[in-house]
Design a protein around this motif. Structure first.
Motif, PDB file in Angstrom:
ATOM      1  N   LEU A  83       0.836  -1.201   0.000  1.00 21.16           N
ATOM      2  CA  LEU A  83       0.000   0.000   0.000  1.00 21.16           C
ATOM      3  C   LEU A  83       0.868   1.247   0.000  1.00 21.16           C
ATOM      4  O   LEU A  83       1.875   1.321   0.707  1.00 21.16           O
ATOM      5  CB  LEU A  83      -0.926   0.007   1.215  1.00 21.16           C
ATOM      6  N   HIS A  84       0.459   2.228  -0.794  1.00 18.06           N
ATOM      7  CA  HIS A  84       1.152   3.508  -0.904  1.00 18.06           C
ATOM      8  C   HIS A  84       0.123   4.624  -0.845  1.00 18.06           C
ATOM      9  O   HIS A  84      -0.943   4.512  -1.447  1.00 18.06           O
ATOM     10  CB  HIS A  84       1.902   3.623  -2.238  1.00 18.06           C
ATOM     11  N   GLU A  85       0.462   5.696  -0.163  1.00 17.12           N
ATOM     12  CA  GLU A  85      -0.402   6.876  -0.109  1.00 17.12           C
ATOM     13  C   GLU A  85      -0.024   7.802  -1.259  1.00 17.12           C
ATOM     14  O   GLU A  85       1.134   7.848  -1.690  1.00 17.12           O
ATOM     15  CB  GLU A  85      -0.216   7.612   1.220  1.00 17.12           C
ATOM     16  N   GLY A  86      -0.991   8.559  -1.733  1.00 17.34           N
ATOM     17  CA  GLY A  86      -0.712   9.504  -2.800  1.00 17.34           C
ATOM     18  C   GLY A  86      -1.852  10.487  -2.977  1.00 17.34           C
ATOM     19  O   GLY A  86      -2.800  10.514  -2.196  1.00 17.34           O
ATOM     20  N   THR A  87      -1.729  11.289  -4.013  1.00 16.28           N
ATOM     21  CA  THR A  87      -2.753  12.268  -4.363  1.00 16.28           C
ATOM     22  C   THR A  87      -3.082  12.079  -5.832  1.00 16.28           C
ATOM     23  O   THR A  87      -2.173  12.009  -6.671  1.00 16.28           O
ATOM     24  CB  THR A  87      -2.235  13.700  -4.129  1.00 16.28           C
ATOM     25  N   ALA A  88      -4.373  11.988  -6.132  1.00 18.28           N
ATOM     26  CA  ALA A  88      -4.823  11.800  -7.511  1.00 18.28           C
ATOM     27  C   ALA A  88      -5.482  13.069  -8.007  1.00 18.28           C
ATOM     28  O   ALA A  88      -6.163  13.770  -7.263  1.00 18.28           O
ATOM     29  CB  ALA A  88      -5.802  10.633  -7.594  1.00 18.28           C
ATOM     30  N   ARG A  89      -5.255  13.357  -9.293  1.00 23.64           N
ATOM     31  CA  ARG A  89      -5.871  14.528  -9.901  1.00 23.64           C
ATOM     32  C   ARG A  89      -6.155  14.226 -11.372  1.00 23.64           C
ATOM     33  O   ARG A  89      -5.464  13.421 -11.994  1.00 23.64           O
ATOM     34  CB  ARG A  89      -4.971  15.746  -9.768  1.00 23.64           C
ATOM     35  N   VAL A  90      -7.165  14.878 -11.907  1.00 19.19           N
ATOM     36  CA  VAL A  90      -7.509  14.735 -13.319  1.00 19.19           C
ATOM     37  C   VAL A  90      -6.661  15.707 -14.120  1.00 19.19           C
ATOM     38  O   VAL A  90      -6.481  16.865 -13.740  1.00 19.19           O
ATOM     39  CB  VAL A  90      -9.009  15.029 -13.558  1.00 19.19           C
ATOM     40  N   VAL A  91      -6.148  15.204 -15.238  1.00 21.74           N
ATOM     41  CA  VAL A  91      -5.420  16.044 -16.190  1.00 21.74           C
ATOM     42  C   VAL A  91      -6.203  15.960 -17.502  1.00 21.74           C
ATOM     43  O   VAL A  91      -6.301  14.901 -18.108  1.00 21.74           O
ATOM     44  CB  VAL A  91      -3.963  15.550 -16.360  1.00 21.74           C
ATOM     45  N   ASP A  92      -6.780  17.091 -17.901  1.00 22.17           N
ATOM     46  CA  ASP A  92      -7.584  17.151 -19.126  1.00 22.17           C
ATOM     47  C   ASP A  92      -6.710  17.443 -20.340  1.00 22.17           C
ATOM     48  O   ASP A  92      -5.617  17.995 -20.206  1.00 22.17           O
ATOM     49  CB  ASP A  92      -8.648  18.245 -18.997  1.00 22.17           C
ATOM     50  N   PRO A  93      -7.199  17.135 -21.556  1.00 23.39           N
ATOM     51  CA  PRO A  93      -6.415  17.378 -22.766  1.00 23.39           C
ATOM     52  C   PRO A  93      -5.904  18.811 -22.922  1.00 23.39           C
ATOM     53  O   PRO A  93      -4.859  19.028 -23.511  1.00 23.39           O
ATOM     54  CB  PRO A  93      -7.370  16.993 -23.900  1.00 23.39           C
ATOM     55  N   GLY A  94      -6.568  19.793 -22.391  1.00 26.79           N
ATOM     56  CA  GLY A  94      -6.105  21.173 -22.491  1.00 26.79           C
ATOM     57  C   GLY A  94      -4.999  21.532 -21.512  1.00 26.79           C
ATOM     58  O   GLY A  94      -4.353  22.574 -21.641  1.00 26.79           O
ATOM     59  N   ASP A  95      -4.750  20.667 -20.544  1.00 31.61           N
ATOM     60  CA  ASP A  95      -3.737  20.917 -19.514  1.00 31.61           C
ATOM     61  C   ASP A  95      -2.345  20.666 -20.090  1.00 31.61           C
ATOM     62  O   ASP A  95      -2.135  19.678 -20.803  1.00 31.61           O
ATOM     63  CB  ASP A  95      -4.013  19.977 -18.338  1.00 31.61           C
ATOM     64  N   PRO A  96      -1.361  21.521 -19.772  1.00 33.42           N
ATOM     65  CA  PRO A  96      -0.001  21.312 -20.291  1.00 33.42           C
ATOM     66  C   PRO A  96       0.613  19.955 -19.885  1.00 33.42           C
ATOM     67  O   PRO A  96       1.463  19.434 -20.604  1.00 33.42           O
ATOM     68  CB  PRO A  96       0.803  22.458 -19.680  1.00 33.42           C
ATOM     69  N   GLN A  97       0.190  19.370 -18.781  1.00 29.45           N
ATOM     70  CA  GLN A  97       0.740  18.087 -18.327  1.00 29.45           C
ATOM     71  C   GLN A  97       0.105  16.886 -19.023  1.00 29.45           C
ATOM     72  O   GLN A  97       0.603  15.770 -18.913  1.00 29.45           O
ATOM     73  CB  GLN A  97       0.564  17.951 -16.818  1.00 29.45           C
ATOM     74  N   TRP A  98      -0.981  17.115 -19.743  1.00 29.18           N
ATOM     75  CA  TRP A  98      -1.702  16.005 -20.359  1.00 29.18           C
ATOM     76  C   TRP A  98      -0.842  15.265 -21.378  1.00 29.18           C
ATOM     77  O   TRP A  98      -0.791  14.038 -21.397  1.00 29.18           O
ATOM     78  CB  TRP A  98      -2.986  16.502 -21.020  1.00 29.18           C
ATOM     79  N   ARG A  99      -0.152  15.987 -22.215  1.00 24.82           N
ATOM     80  CA  ARG A  99       0.655  15.359 -23.273  1.00 24.82           C
ATOM     81  C   ARG A  99       1.725  14.431 -22.684  1.00 24.82           C
ATOM     82  O   ARG A  99       1.939  13.324 -23.154  1.00 24.82           O
ATOM     83  CB  ARG A  99       1.286  16.425 -24.153  1.00 24.82           C
ATOM     84  N   SER A 100       2.385  14.879 -21.625  1.00 30.26           N
ATOM     85  CA  SER A 100       3.407  14.061 -20.967  1.00 30.26           C
ATOM     86  C   SER A 100       2.782  12.824 -20.326  1.00 30.26           C
ATOM     87  O   SER A 100       3.314  11.718 -20.430  1.00 30.26           O
ATOM     88  CB  SER A 100       4.130  14.907 -19.920  1.00 30.26           C
ATOM     89  N   ALA A 101       1.639  13.007 -19.659  1.00 32.54           N
ATOM     90  CA  ALA A 101       0.951  11.876 -19.021  1.00 32.54           C
ATOM     91  C   ALA A 101       0.479  10.885 -20.087  1.00 32.54           C
ATOM     92  O   ALA A 101       0.609   9.669 -19.919  1.00 32.54           O
ATOM     93  CB  ALA A 101      -0.221  12.372 -18.179  1.00 32.54           C
ATOM     94  N   ARG A 102      -0.040  11.397 -21.178  1.00 36.24           N
ATOM     95  CA  ARG A 102      -0.499  10.524 -22.268  1.00 36.24           C
ATOM     96  C   ARG A 102       0.670   9.739 -22.846  1.00 36.24           C
ATOM     97  O   ARG A 102       0.550   8.560 -23.166  1.00 36.24           O
ATOM     98  CB  ARG A 102      -1.174  11.345 -23.358  1.00 36.24           C
ATOM     99  N   GLN A 103       1.826  10.384 -22.974  1.00 37.62           N
ATOM    100  CA  GLN A 103       3.008   9.699 -23.505  1.00 37.62           C
ATOM    101  C   GLN A 103       3.446   8.576 -22.567  1.00 37.62           C
ATOM    102  O   GLN A 103       3.823   7.498 -23.015  1.00 37.62           O
ATOM    103  CB  GLN A 103       4.154  10.686 -23.731  1.00 37.62           C
ATOM    104  N   THR A 104       3.404   8.832 -21.268  1.00 39.49           N
ATOM    105  CA  THR A 104       3.740   7.795 -20.285  1.00 39.49           C
ATOM    106  C   THR A 104       2.820   6.594 -20.467  1.00 39.49           C
ATOM    107  O   THR A 104       3.267   5.450 -20.491  1.00 39.49           O
ATOM    108  CB  THR A 104       3.624   8.350 -18.847  1.00 39.49           C
ATOM    109  N   TYR A 105       1.525   6.853 -20.600  1.00 38.90           N
ATOM    110  CA  TYR A 105       0.556   5.775 -20.753  1.00 38.90           C
ATOM    111  C   TYR A 105       0.753   5.058 -22.099  1.00 38.90           C
ATOM    112  O   TYR A 105       0.739   3.830 -22.168  1.00 38.90           O
ATOM    113  CB  TYR A 105      -0.870   6.316 -20.628  1.00 38.90           C
ATOM    114  N   ALA A 106       0.963   5.826 -23.165  1.00 41.11           N
ATOM    115  CA  ALA A 106       1.112   5.242 -24.504  1.00 41.11           C
ATOM    116  C   ALA A 106       2.387   4.411 -24.624  1.00 41.11           C
ATOM    117  O   ALA A 106       2.416   3.428 -25.365  1.00 41.11           O
ATOM    118  CB  ALA A 106       1.100   6.339 -25.563  1.00 41.11           C
ATOM    119  N   THR A 107       3.428   4.781 -23.888  1.00 43.53           N
ATOM    120  CA  THR A 107       4.662   4.000 -23.921  1.00 43.53           C
ATOM    121  C   THR A 107       4.416   2.615 -23.340  1.00 43.53           C
ATOM    122  O   THR A 107       4.890   1.610 -23.864  1.00 43.53           O
ATOM    123  CB  THR A 107       5.774   4.727 -23.142  1.00 43.53           C
ATOM    124  N   ARG A 108       3.648   2.548 -22.256  1.00 45.54           N
ATOM    125  CA  ARG A 108       3.348   1.264 -21.616  1.00 45.54           C
ATOM    126  C   ARG A 108       2.258   0.499 -22.344  1.00 45.54           C
ATOM    127  O   ARG A 108       2.287  -0.719 -22.442  1.00 45.54           O
ATOM    128  CB  ARG A 108       2.943   1.509 -20.151  1.00 45.54           C
TER     129      ARG A 108
END
Length: 127
Positions: A83-108
């Motif tokens: 078990l690990h504690e953390g913080t979750a947040r939504v990143v929408d396509p218009g958010d600057p972090q979305w492209r990086s998050a999408r790339q992380t997911y697409a790589t896997r």
């Protein structure tokens, strides 16, 4: 709390000593509903990058669980049997972090990650 039968099986494996069968692709996500205050537990597919996990909500147009993280919320995840504690947040396509998050997911997950255009849930794990 009633879980669909498939979810219950996946969660049982993730919680067992056999978790290695699924730990590379799925985590157990625990959170409190923002309006109901109820505790929820569900298995989700993820991609990891260091202390960050990225989850692409399946059928995001119809599912609602991910909306709990429109405002960052504390979560607990079972990752690799622990078990690990953390913080979750939504990143929408218009958010600057979305492209990086999408790339992380697409790589896997190349098949499902590249065609994804909807919101992503980013989980920042605490050290």
């Amino acid at each position: 709390m009633r879980l669909p039968q498939g979810n219950a099986v996946v969660l049982a494996v993730l919680r067992s000593r056999a978790h290695r069968l699924l730990s590379a692709s799925a985590i157990e996500l625990r959170y409190t509903g923002r309006r109901s205050g109820r505790q929820y537990v569900l298995p989700v597919q993820y991609a990891g990058a260091g202390d960050h996990l990225v989850v692409r909500p399946q059928h995001w147009q119809h599912s609602t669980w991910w909306r709990n993280f429109r405002t960052p919320q504390p979560v607990t995840v079972r990752l690799a049997g622990r078990l690990h504690e953390g913080t979750a947040r939504v990143v929408d396509p218009g958010d600057p972090q979305w492209r990086s998050a999408r790339q992380t997911y697409a790589t896997r997950w190349p098949r499902s990650g590249r065609r994804g255009t909807g919101p992503l849930v980013v989980i920042d794990l605490r050290p």
